[in-house]
Design a protein around this motif. Structure first.
Motif, PDB file in Angstrom:
ATOM      1  N   THR A  81       0.833  -1.206   0.000  1.00 22.77           N
ATOM      2  CA  THR A  81       0.000   0.000   0.000  1.00 22.77           C
ATOM      3  C   THR A  81       0.865   1.252   0.000  1.00 22.77           C
ATOM      4  O   THR A  81       0.653   2.172  -0.793  1.00 22.77           O
ATOM      5  N   CYS A  82       1.848   1.289   0.872  1.00 24.55           N
ATOM      6  CA  CYS A  82       2.722   2.458   0.971  1.00 24.55           C
ATOM      7  C   CYS A  82       3.489   2.690  -0.330  1.00 24.55           C
ATOM      8  O   CYS A  82       3.577   3.823  -0.815  1.00 24.55           O
ATOM      9  N   LEU A  83       4.023   1.627  -0.897  1.00 24.41           N
ATOM     10  CA  LEU A  83       4.782   1.748  -2.146  1.00 24.41           C
ATOM     11  C   LEU A  83       3.896   2.272  -3.272  1.00 24.41           C
ATOM     12  O   LEU A  83       4.291   3.169  -4.021  1.00 24.41           O
ATOM     13  N   ASN A  84       2.681   1.762  -3.376  1.00 23.66           N
ATOM     14  CA  ASN A  84       1.780   2.185  -4.449  1.00 23.66           C
ATOM     15  C   ASN A  84       1.251   3.602  -4.251  1.00 23.66           C
ATOM     16  O   ASN A  84       1.127   4.354  -5.219  1.00 23.66           O
ATOM     17  N   VAL A  85       0.954   3.985  -3.022  1.00 25.55           N
ATOM     18  CA  VAL A  85       0.514   5.363  -2.762  1.00 25.55           C
ATOM     19  C   VAL A  85       1.652   6.335  -3.072  1.00 25.55           C
ATOM     20  O   VAL A  85       1.444   7.376  -3.699  1.00 25.55           O
ATOM     21  N   THR A  86       2.861   5.984  -2.660  1.00 28.26           N
ATOM     22  CA  THR A  86       4.020   6.834  -2.942  1.00 28.26           C
ATOM     23  C   THR A  86       4.240   6.972  -4.448  1.00 28.26           C
ATOM     24  O   THR A  86       4.480   8.074  -4.952  1.00 28.26           O
ATOM     25  N   ALA A  87       4.141   5.868  -5.175  1.00 31.41           N
ATOM     26  CA  ALA A  87       4.316   5.902  -6.632  1.00 31.41           C
ATOM     27  C   ALA A  87       3.233   6.750  -7.294  1.00 31.41           C
ATOM     28  O   ALA A  87       3.524   7.536  -8.206  1.00 31.41           O
TER      29      ALA A  87
END
Length: 74
Positions: free
Chosen positions: A18-24
């Protein structure tokens, strides 16, 4: 500045993903996101291509040894 926190004590619930995708998504929207990997295992750092981070360069070092935050940013 908005702050988004992704946390849960249980493992395997998708925090890193989730964090990686929101950041991207924020980056693709021409924002300047900062993702802090608070996981002692460092999976967000590994997933984002930074690789393994030495123990003295983690957020734990920031809290435990008062390392300057600027030194810990990649």
């Amino acid at each position: 500045m908005a702050v988004i926190a992704v946390f849960n004590q249980k493992g395997g619930v998708g925090k890193t993903t989730t964090c990686l995708n929101v950041t991207a998504a924020l980056y693709m929207a021409q924002q300047n996101p900062i993702a802090l990997d608070m996981d002692p295992q460092g999976h967000l750092s590994l997933s984002s291509g930074i690789g393994h981070v030495k123990a003295d360069m983690t957020m734990a070092a920031f809290f435990k040894h008062n390392r300057p935050l600027a030194e810990l940013l990649h």
